[in-house]
Design an enzyme around this catalytic site. Structure first.
Site, mmCIF file in Angstrom:
data_model
loop_
_atom_site.group_PDB
_atom_site.id
_atom_site.type_symbol
_atom_site.label_atom_id
_atom_site.label_comp_id
_atom_site.label_asym_id
_atom_site.label_seq_id
_atom_site.Cartn_x
_atom_site.Cartn_y
_atom_site.Cartn_z
ATOM 1 N N GLY A 1 -4.683 4.793 -6.106
ATOM 2 C CA GLY A 1 -3.230 4.676 -6.135
ATOM 3 C C GLY A 1 -2.744 3.550 -7.015
ATOM 4 O O GLY A 1 -2.291 3.760 -8.150
ATOM 5 N N ARG A 2 -2.831 2.339 -6.508
ATOM 6 C CA ARG A 2 -2.415 1.178 -7.291
ATOM 7 C C ARG A 2 -3.309 0.973 -8.514
ATOM 8 O O ARG A 2 -2.851 0.562 -9.576
ATOM 9 C CB ARG A 2 -2.410 -0.064 -6.391
ATOM 10 C CG ARG A 2 -1.296 -0.040 -5.361
ATOM 11 C CD ARG A 2 -1.365 -1.192 -4.389
ATOM 12 N NE ARG A 2 -2.196 -0.894 -3.227
ATOM 13 C CZ ARG A 2 -2.284 -1.669 -2.140
ATOM 14 N NH1 ARG A 2 -1.575 -2.789 -2.090
ATOM 15 N NH2 ARG A 2 -3.034 -1.330 -1.133
ATOM 16 N N ASP B 1 0.832 -1.193 0.000
ATOM 17 C CA ASP B 1 0.000 0.000 0.000
ATOM 18 C C ASP B 1 0.875 1.255 0.000
ATOM 19 O O ASP B 1 1.881 1.326 0.697
ATOM 20 C CB ASP B 1 -0.903 -0.002 1.236
ATOM 21 C CG ASP B 1 -2.004 1.036 1.145
ATOM 22 O OD1 ASP B 1 -2.316 1.477 0.020
ATOM 23 O OD2 ASP B 1 -2.558 1.401 2.199
ATOM 24 N N GLY C 1 -8.868 2.722 -4.570
ATOM 25 C CA GLY C 1 -9.225 2.730 -5.981
ATOM 26 C C GLY C 1 -8.617 3.879 -6.754
ATOM 27 O O GLY C 1 -9.127 4.251 -7.822
ATOM 28 N N CYS D 1 -8.084 -1.344 -5.813
ATOM 29 C CA CYS D 1 -7.122 -1.637 -4.750
ATOM 30 C C CYS D 1 -7.892 -1.417 -3.456
ATOM 31 O O CYS D 1 -8.926 -2.051 -3.259
ATOM 32 C CB CYS D 1 -5.872 -0.770 -4.880
ATOM 33 S SG CYS D 1 -6.181 0.969 -5.215
ATOM 34 N N SER D 2 -7.437 -0.535 -2.586
ATOM 35 C CA SER D 2 -8.211 -0.222 -1.396
ATOM 36 C C SER D 2 -9.063 1.017 -1.648
ATOM 37 O O SER D 2 -10.282 0.962 -1.616
ATOM 38 C CB SER D 2 -7.279 -0.009 -0.194
ATOM 39 O OG SER D 2 -8.028 0.196 0.987
#
Length: 545
Positions: free
Chosen positions: A480-481, A430, A478, A475-476
Site C-alpha cells: 500500500g504505502r 495505515d 509492503g 510499510c507493513s
C-alpha cells in the site's frame, strides 16, 4: 510447391487476419511480454551454454555500432541465415530476447529507443517459418514496447509481402506507423546510409559476429552487479519509460478534471481486476508461509528476491520483490515490515543487494496493532546482532515528519562493514494517505539526495546503474504505502525528465512485479493529487498551458 508463393495456398483470409492481428495487435502491453516468455518457456537464459551460445554467434543477430539520428540503437535480424532444420524456434527467441535486452541496457537507448530491422532480403522459403515470424513480431511488440520506435521489414519475399499488405489495411494508424514493409531501395529514406550496413545499401562495414563475441566475452566482466545478484533473467526487463499513453501536464489535468475523484477511484477498480501475471509457488510452500506477515500478501516467483544459499538453510525465501523504477531496472525492493523471525533474513538481503538506503513508511505500532518489528537498534550507540549481521546505530536525525538514522553493518563472517541510511516517514496512517502530499514529496527528495550521495561515495566500486543499487521500501504489508511511494517517485521522475506521466500505466506495471501494489482507491487518487500539488508548487502548470 513453387518458391514464389508456397505459403499462400495454406493461408485462407481468416488465417491471414488472425496472423496479422496476433502479431501486431497490441503494442505497449507489458502483460503480453510475460505471456510470451511463459508461453515459450523462456525463463532462465544461459548465454555461455549450448545451443544458445552458438546461436548468439551465428551472425543472425547483431546491434549496429552506430545509432540513428535520434540516438536510437539499431538491431538487425538476418533471416537468410536461419536454418529451420538445424535450429528450433525456441533457441532463436532466446537469442533475440538476450541480445535486444542487452542492447536496451544502455541509458541512451532507454531514452532514445530501438529500431529493429527484420532483414528478409535474399531469403527464400527454406529460411522462413510462419510460426517463427509471428513469434518474433509478438516478442517485439510485447517485450520491448516502450523502447521500440519502429520495425522495418526489409526485402520481404512475395509470399510474405502479399498477405501482410492485404491485412496492414486493418491495422490501427499508430501500429501502421511503427511496423513498415520497406523495399531495399527505399531503406535509406528511413535511415541514413551511414547508419546502414553495406549489404543493405549503406556505408557501414558490418561484422556480424563482432558485437556478439564482445558481448559474450565481456558479460562476466561488465555485467551490472545488480543483475548478477538478483538472480532473474536479463531478459526480464520492464523499466518504466514513457509509453504511448503518456500525458503532458495539461492532458493530465484534463484527465483528472474530467474523471474527478470518483472516476479515478473507478479507474483503480479496473486495475484491481487484473490478475498478477505470475505464480506464488515459493511463497505458498509450507515452510515459507510463516515468513509472510500476511497470508494474502505474497511474492511472485518471477520477481522475488532470492537470498544467497547458505549451509543448512532450507529456503532462500524472503517476502520481498524487485521493482523497476523510471528507466532503472530493479530500482526498489518492495518488502513487508520484517517479522522478528525474519530480522536476520532482512539484513542479509540488505547486505547481499548492496542496499544503501532503507525507506520505512510505517510506525512499528499503529492503532494498538503491531505493524512492523523493531528490526534495528533504535537509540544512538545501540547495537544488535541478527544472525551473522551486527547493526550499530551511529546517529539519529529527527525531522518534523521523518527520522533519518545512520546505521553501520558488520558482516561477522567476512569482517566487512557497510553504511546504510534508514528513513522512517511518520505521518502516514495505515490504509490512508499522508496528511500532506508536499511533506511526502519533500521526504522523497531527502531519500533520493541521500541515495545519490551514497552512490557517489562508492566511487569506482559501484559499476551498476548510475542511480545505484536498489532502495529497500517497506510499510507493513509492503504493497500500500510502499507502492504509493514508488509510484510517486516514478511519475515525478518521468515528469522531470520528459514532461509526461501516466499514473495508471505506472501502477499497472508495478503490480506485475509486486502483486497488488497500491491497496486502496484513496492511495491511487493521492498519487494524482500529489503530482498536481508538486506541479503547482514548482510553477509547472502555467508553463504547460
Amino acid at each position: 510447391m513453387g518458391k514464389c508463393s508456397p505459403a499462400l495456398p495454406h493461408l485462407s483470409q481468416l488465417i491471414v487476419v488472425a496472423y496479422i492481428e496476433d502479431c501486431l495487435g497490441g503494442f505497449g502491453s507489458f502483460e503480453s511480454k510475460c505471456e510470451t516468455r511463459l508461453k515459450e518457456g523462456i525463463v532462465k537464459l544461459q548465454p555461455q551454454e549450448e545451443p544458445l551460445h552458438s546461436e548468439l554467434l551465428s551472425g543472425k543477430f547483431t546491434v549496429l555500432s552506430v545509432r540513428d539520428p535520434s540516438g536510437a540503437s539499431i538491431a538487425l535480424y538476418t533471416a537468410k541465415l536461419h536454418r529451420p532444420n538445424k535450429t528450433g524456434n525456441h533457441v532463436v527467441l532466446q537469442a533475440l530476447f538476450y541480445l535486444l535486452d542487452r542492447a536496451v541496457e544502455s541509458f541512451e537507448t532507454q531514452r532514445n529507443g530501438l529500431v529493429f530491422i527484420y532483414d528478409m532480403a535474399g531469403s527464400n522459403y527454406t529460411n522462413f517459418e510462419l510460426d517463427l515470424s509471428k513469434k518474433i513480431l509478438n516478442l517485439l511488440k510485447g517485450a520491448f514496447p516502450a523502447r521500440l520506435k519502429k520495425v522495418l521489414i526489409v526485402g520481404a519475399p512475395v509470399w510474405f509481402r502479399v498477405p501482410y499488405n492485404l491485412l496492414s489495411l486493418l491495422l490501427k494508424e499508430k501500429l501502421r506507423e511503427r511496423v513498415q514493409m520497406v523495399k531495399m531501395s527505399d531503406l535509406h529514406q528511413h535511415l541514413p546510409r551511414d547508419c546502414l550496413p553495406e549489404h543493405l545499401g549503406g556505408l557501414l562495414p558490418l561484422d556480424p559476429h563482432g558485437w556478439n563475441e564482445q558481448l559474450l566475452a565481456g558479460q562476466n566482466a561488465h555485467v551490472d552487479p545488480v543483475d548478477e545478484l538478483v538472480g532473474i533473467p536479463l531478459a526480464d526487463s520492464s523499466v518504466h519509460t514513457p509509453g504511448l499513453e503518456a500525458m503532458c501536464l495539461q492532458e493530465f489535468m484534463a484527465h483528472l478534471g474530467r474523471l474527478q475523484r470518483s472516476g479515478i477511484h473507478l479507474e483503480y477498480v479496473e486495475i484491481r481486476k487484473e490478475q498478477p501475471p505470475g505464480t506464488f509457488h515459493c511463497a505458498l510452500t509450507a515452510y515459507n508461509q510463516e515468513r509472510n506477515r500476511y497470508g494474502d500478501v505474497l511474492c511472485l516467483d518471477q520477481t522475488r528476491v532470492c537470498l544467497k544459499t547458505r549451509q543448512n538453510e532450507r529456503s532462500d525465501y524472503i517476502n520481498a520483490s524487485f521493482m523497476d523504477g523510471y528507466k532503472q531496472k530493479n530500482a526498489y525492493i518492495g518488502t513487508q515490515g520484517p517479522l522478528e523471525k525474519t530480522y536476520g533474513d532482512f539484513w542479509r538481503m540488505v547486505w547481499e543487494q548492496n542496499v544503501l538506503v532503507i525507506v520505512m513508511a510505517t510506525r512499528t505500532n499503529e492503532g494498538g496493532r503491531k505493524k512492523c518489528g523493531q528490526y534495528w537498534p533504535l537509540e544512538e550507540g545501540g547495537q544488535e546482532v541478527y544472525s551473522h549481521m551486527a547493526v550499530v546505530n551511529q546517529r539519529v536525525d529527527n525531522h518534523s515528519h521523518y527520522s533519518q538514522t545512520t546505521l553501520e553493518l558488520y558482516n561477522m563472517e567476512n569482517c566487512e562493514q557497510k553504511q546504510v541510511t534508514h528513513f522512517q516517514y511518520l505521518s502516514w496512517p495505515d490504509y490512508g494517505v499522508p496528511t500532506s502530499a508536499l511533506t511526502l514529496i519533500d521526504f522523497l527528495g531527502a531519500v533520493k539526495r541521500q541515495q545519490r550521495q551514497a552512490v557517489k561515495g562508492m566511487g569506482p566500486r559501484w559499476r551498476g546503474h548510475p542511480l545505484g543499487p536498489p532502495m529497500v521500501v517497506h510499510c507493513s504489508a509492503g504493497i500500500g504505502r510502499t507502492g504509493t511511494f514508488c509510484a510517486l517517485d516514478i511519475c515525478l521522475s518521468q515528469l522531470q525528465d520528459m514532461g509526461t506521466l501516466n499514473v495508471c500505466q505506472t501502477v499497472r506495471w508495478m503490480r506485475t512485479q509486486r502483486a497488488f501494489t497500491i491497496q486502496t482507491p484513496d492511495q491511487y487518487y493521492f498519487c494524482h493529487n500529489a503530482i498536481l500539488e508538486h506541479a503547482q508548487r514548482q510553477g509547472l502548470l502555467s508553463a504547460s498551458q
